[in-house]
Write an enzyme that holds these catalytic residues in place. Structure first.
Site, PDB file in Angstrom:
ATOM      1  N   HIS A 460      48.783  49.278  45.468  1.00 43.84           N
ATOM      2  CA  HIS A 460      47.861  49.598  46.557  1.00 43.84           C
ATOM      3  C   HIS A 460      46.651  48.664  46.597  1.00 43.84           C
ATOM      4  O   HIS A 460      45.880  48.688  47.560  1.00 43.84           O
ATOM      5  CB  HIS A 460      47.394  51.052  46.433  1.00 43.84           C
ATOM      6  CG  HIS A 460      47.184  51.715  47.758  1.00 43.84           C
ATOM      7  ND1 HIS A 460      47.021  51.018  48.922  1.00 43.84           N
ATOM      8  CD2 HIS A 460      47.101  53.026  48.098  1.00 43.84           C
ATOM      9  CE1 HIS A 460      46.847  51.854  49.930  1.00 43.84           C
ATOM     10  NE2 HIS A 460      46.893  53.093  49.461  1.00 43.84           N
ATOM     11  N   ARG A 461      46.473  47.828  45.565  1.00 49.79           N
ATOM     12  CA  ARG A 461      45.418  46.824  45.627  1.00 49.79           C
ATOM     13  C   ARG A 461      45.770  45.743  46.645  1.00 49.79           C
ATOM     14  O   ARG A 461      44.881  45.107  47.224  1.00 49.79           O
ATOM     15  CB  ARG A 461      45.211  46.171  44.256  1.00 49.79           C
ATOM     16  CG  ARG A 461      44.729  47.115  43.172  1.00 49.79           C
ATOM     17  CD  ARG A 461      44.712  46.419  41.822  1.00 49.79           C
ATOM     18  NE  ARG A 461      46.040  45.961  41.426  1.00 49.79           N
ATOM     19  CZ  ARG A 461      46.306  45.318  40.279  1.00 49.79           C
ATOM     20  NH1 ARG A 461      45.321  45.063  39.426  1.00 49.79           N
ATOM     21  NH2 ARG A 461      47.536  44.921  40.003  1.00 49.79           N
TER      22      ARG A 461
END
Length: 490
Positions: A460-461
């Site tokens: 999700h980064r």
């Protein structure tokens, strides 16, 4: 230059520090050719056959099967000019494979050549110094396990087997001892002449752990040396003699406890996988999304593909279409094929497509280099070769390095889908579930259709919910109608 060349365990890839000797393919005295496979070694990546670096005659094998050896430590030696006659007598420093220690109270006799440094006496020719640390790990079925109270558990006496690989060269000096009538060890016997006990350090440690007095054994090894099998047989005999007679009606084994537990060493591929998965799970923030897809048209397309003459010798599976769908979806969303590098994101213009494979040694993820450039037929051939090599345990470390995106086919186990953990350095992994016949609304009516569920885990980064959803949706659209997608996307 010396005729005898020692071959050290090489670094087999990505800074590996050790390897386990799985299988010797030669014996001392064998003539080998250049690049002939000599030994199979298991690393944290895979099992690899190591070839001979020189042609010649094997003069020494320094480690038994099952031994873990540090990279750089000698594992065997080769006489590169065996036709030149006998080898010169080696120095005492290069002979220390078999320990000869005097029994308690005995005086060590003088032998030709004198004692080697460290109090050992050089006896057998052909063993070089073990310069690297070597750790013996138990192999399946080897050794005599200990019970909870420390008493050795009896093991059946093994059938007579050939002695382990040992150098066949002549001894420097051989202590005089009576000829043994049989090679099997016997308790209550006498030590070799001069009160000497011949045994290698690992054998001495094994005897100490099992409570066996080496002075009571007659060895079956070279020069009467005591082997591991001798110690095991003696320990098994002592344990059998010490067992009390079973009481009628009493339980023969406990209902639970250490005696009914199996302990499996964590090593090799399984150890590396555990380390990578733990590091990835607690480094990259994982998000998983799911999509259920009607893949009836994909299954029909595969049937038509199998019927084509040029595809009859090709392994065609639903995974092939999933791989093609992923590669095409990456073209639309290249950020999915990227790596988090701290202060920057590295977007790859190539796709090294990983295919997770379950093997006897654990889970490995070899990858197809630059898979996006391959045709459908080339992709099918590459996937077939990759899986067959992995199942045979022959995947090279280089084939598992540099992956950028992975597919795990959990459907082959009858599982609908899962939440896979990212391989280190990758930003997305797709789980492909089982294809099942299910009731599905098709053209306004409930019909039986072939359906599967996809699970996409992503970092999700790098990948937010919108990007991950669009990528997964495109993969699903391709599988819902692959022929239409191929026409529209390429």
């Amino acid at each position: 230059m010396s005729r005898v060349r020692e071959f050290p365990l090489p670094d087999l890839g990505e800074g590996l520090t050790e390897g386990e000797i799985l299988k010797w393919m030669v014996q001392v005295g064998d003539i080998v050719e250049l690049n002939q496979p000599v030994v199979e070694v298991e690393t944290a990546k895979a099992a690899v056959e190591i070839p001979a670096k020189w042609a010649g005659k094997i003069t020494a094998i320094f480690h038994d099967e099952g031994t873990v050896v540090d990279v750089g430590s000698p594992i065997f030696a080769v006489d590169t000019d065996p036709g030149a006659g006998d080898l010169p007598e080696p120095s005492a420093a290069s002979l220390a494979a078999v320990d000869i220690a005097p029994a308690e109270g005995a005086v060590e006799p003088g032998l030709i050549g004198g004692p080697a440094p460290g109090g050992r006496t050089a006896v057998l020719v052909g063993y070089g110094p073990r310069t690297g640390a070597a750790k013996r790990r138990p192999r399946k079925g080897a050794g005599v396990p200990a019970a909870a109270n420390g008493t050795p558990v009896p093991a059946p006496a093994p059938a007579p087997t050939p002695q382990p690989v040992r150098p066949a060269a002549a001894p420097v000096a051989e202590p005089v001892r009576p000829a043994a009538a049989a090679p099997a060890p016997r308790t209550g016997g006498t030590a070799p002449a001069g009160g000497l006990v011949l045994a290698k350090p690992p054998v001495r440690k094994l005897a100490k752990d099992l409570g066996v007095d080496l002075r009571t054994l007659t060895g079956s090894g070279p020069l009467g040396s005591i082997t591991r099998d001798d110690v095991h047989l003696a320990a098994a005999g002592a344990a059998t003699a010490a067992e009390p007679a079973p009481v009628a009606g009493a339980a023969t084994e406990p209902a639970f406890g250490p005696d009914r537990e199996q302990r499996i060493p964590v090593k090799g591929v399984r150890k590396l996988t555990a380390q990578n998965m733990a590091a990835s799970a607690f480094t990259a923030p994982h998000v998983t999304e799911f999509l259920t897809v009607d893949v009836t048209r994909s299954m029909k397309a595969l049937d038509r593909l199998r019927g084509r003459r040029e595809w009859r010798d090709v392994r065609v599976s639903p995974l092939l279409l999933v791989a093609k769908a992923v590669l095409l979806a990456v073209r639309r969303h290249p950020m999915v094929n990227s790596t988090w590098a701290g202060d920057e994101i590295v977007v790859k213009e190539y796709v090294n497509l990983g295919i997770a494979a379950a093997t006897e040694r654990g889970l490995i993820v070899p990858n197809i280099k630059d898979a996006g450039r391959l045709t459908l037929r080339e992709l099918a051939d590459a996937m077939t070769g990759l899986v067959q090599t992995a199942k045979a345990g022959r995947t090279a470390p280089a084939d598992m390095a540099g992956g950028t995106l992975t597919i795990t086919n959990v459907g082959v186990f009858g599982v609908d889908t899962g939440t896979p953990i990212l391989p280190p350095g990758e930003s997305a992994i797709l789980a492909f579930g089982a294809v099942r016949e299910m009731p599905w609304v098709h053209k306004g009516k409930v019909r039986v259709r072939q359906v599967t569920t996809l699970g996409l885990s992503f970092d999700h980064r790098i990948i937010d919910g919108e990007l991950g959803s669009k990528f997964l949706r495109d993969v699903g659209d391709f599988l819902a109608d692959p022929e239409a997608a191929l026409l529209g996307w390429t």
